[in-house]
Design an enzyme around this catalytic site. Sequence first.
Site, mmCIF file in Angstrom:
data_model
loop_
_atom_site.group_PDB
_atom_site.id
_atom_site.type_symbol
_atom_site.label_atom_id
_atom_site.label_comp_id
_atom_site.label_asym_id
_atom_site.label_seq_id
_atom_site.Cartn_x
_atom_site.Cartn_y
_atom_site.Cartn_z
ATOM 1 C CG HIS A 256 1.771 -0.839 10.569
ATOM 2 N ND1 HIS A 256 1.535 -2.286 9.752
ATOM 3 C CD2 HIS A 256 0.338 -0.815 9.269
ATOM 4 C CE1 HIS A 256 1.406 -2.587 8.589
ATOM 5 N NE2 HIS A 256 0.741 -1.469 9.365
ATOM 6 C CD GLU A 257 -1.899 2.286 9.896
ATOM 7 O OE1 GLU A 257 -1.900 2.620 8.961
ATOM 8 O OE2 GLU A 257 -2.364 1.154 10.014
HETATM 9 ZN ZN ZN Z 1 0.393 -1.309 6.414
#
Ligand code: ZN
Length: 491
Positions: A256-257
């Site tokens: 995600h990051e």
């Molecule tokens: Zn996010």
Amino acid sequence: MTAYDSLMAFQRETEALGQIAGRLGWDQETMMPRGAAHQRGEEMAALQSVLHARRTDARIGDWLTTIDRAALDPVATAQLREITRSFQRNTKVPTKLAAEIARVTSKSQGEWAEARSNEDFKAFVPTLERVVALRQEEGQALADGGDPYDALLQDYEPGTTAAELDEMFGALRPRLTALRSAIFEKPAPKAVDGAFDEAAQLALSQRLALDFGYDMNTGRIDKAVHPFSSGSGQDVRITTRTNIADPFNCFYSTIHEVGHAAYEQGVSGAYALTPIGQGASMGVHESQSRIYENQLGRSRAFTGYLFGKMRDAFGDFGIDDEDSFYAAVNRIHAGYIRTEADEVQYNLHVLLRFDLERQLIAGDLQVADLEDAWNSRFEADFGYAVDKPSNGCLQDVHWSVGLFGYFATYTLGNVYAGCLYESLRDAVPSLDADLAQGNTSNATAWLRDNLQQHGGLRTPRDTIAHATGTSPSEGPLLAYLDAKFGALYQL
Ligand code: ZN
């Protein structure tokens, strides 16, 4: 120097100082000695007051009126759009109100944390009432007679309105509640089981970050309590975390990051340290993190690759084949917490918050009645009752620090990711074969070329429309969820 050149030279220094403030924030969450908290508070406040003075500097207004806009190219026009928006935003709010908001919200986060650990919403009511009143006042100052909530939304998703979101979210809600009910009537797939060495989790998460194209030459990965990404241009850092029983937490937080970071690393170097040298909005940002995490990272093809890597790293963990592993990764489970929610239920959490915070800002819902309103809405959408405030209206930090208008961007990001994925599949016919080998390069190159490199050149909606060729809607996300979970749960 022309007025435009002078303005951009001034702006460049402001952007550089803004990057420094961000890096101090990163340091605070990762490296800072615990005893430095008080001094860090003063350092940040000093830097913020320099930034505020620069963002409201009267010369900006002079430059903006002097510049001949008809003579500008699209890049310069976009820079002025962003500078004008920021200047108006910062000068419309009276200095006294801005200072009061900063003072109250710096204290209120601690009071929220205490109320949450004591499971006592009532103790937090007076503080939250004050925060809501200040944001209402700020919204009115920004709105010029228009809708205060719409005015607050502009900080996160410029150009969008609550009415537009309401229509989109209104179409999502019945489809998502129907999908979750249908899934809960089916048997739950097997989950992974065991203790997963945390050093091995971090090593594999670094491998995954590289697989997704994260550039370690201009980035780094550290541990933090809540994963985040930070910085733009040539210094874009991410954090992750580990949970010994749940390796997916680490892997998918990291992916995600990396999606957020890839966006910032992908912006054209020509825009570095300018207003358009970063993501177009929170919603577009979240579309990048979500498409990396979900549509790509949780796909059948990529989880096949991940299964092999996990067997290498951890041996036997109770799952014997790729199909069962895919089902375990995408397991739909009951729970109260938004940040732990799966793809089907996540947006229901956001829709609940969006509706309640609009009512709070409009004055149609009193803070004292928030807990009851939350609990009854939760039961209606999720089918079971909230057991305690930390699992209900005290779970998120956002409202305590005055972030009203932010939540909607999470679901917008998912909606945008749905649109982008539909176009990506058409553009990259080898997608599944690539992902099955852990190769994301064709997918990430398509995203970089069609979206990431442009940074804030276009408005958020136009950024998505430029990449996909059509204006964003909730249809592709719903079709993706129905197809994926329909097959997984044999609906
Ligand atoms: Zn996010």
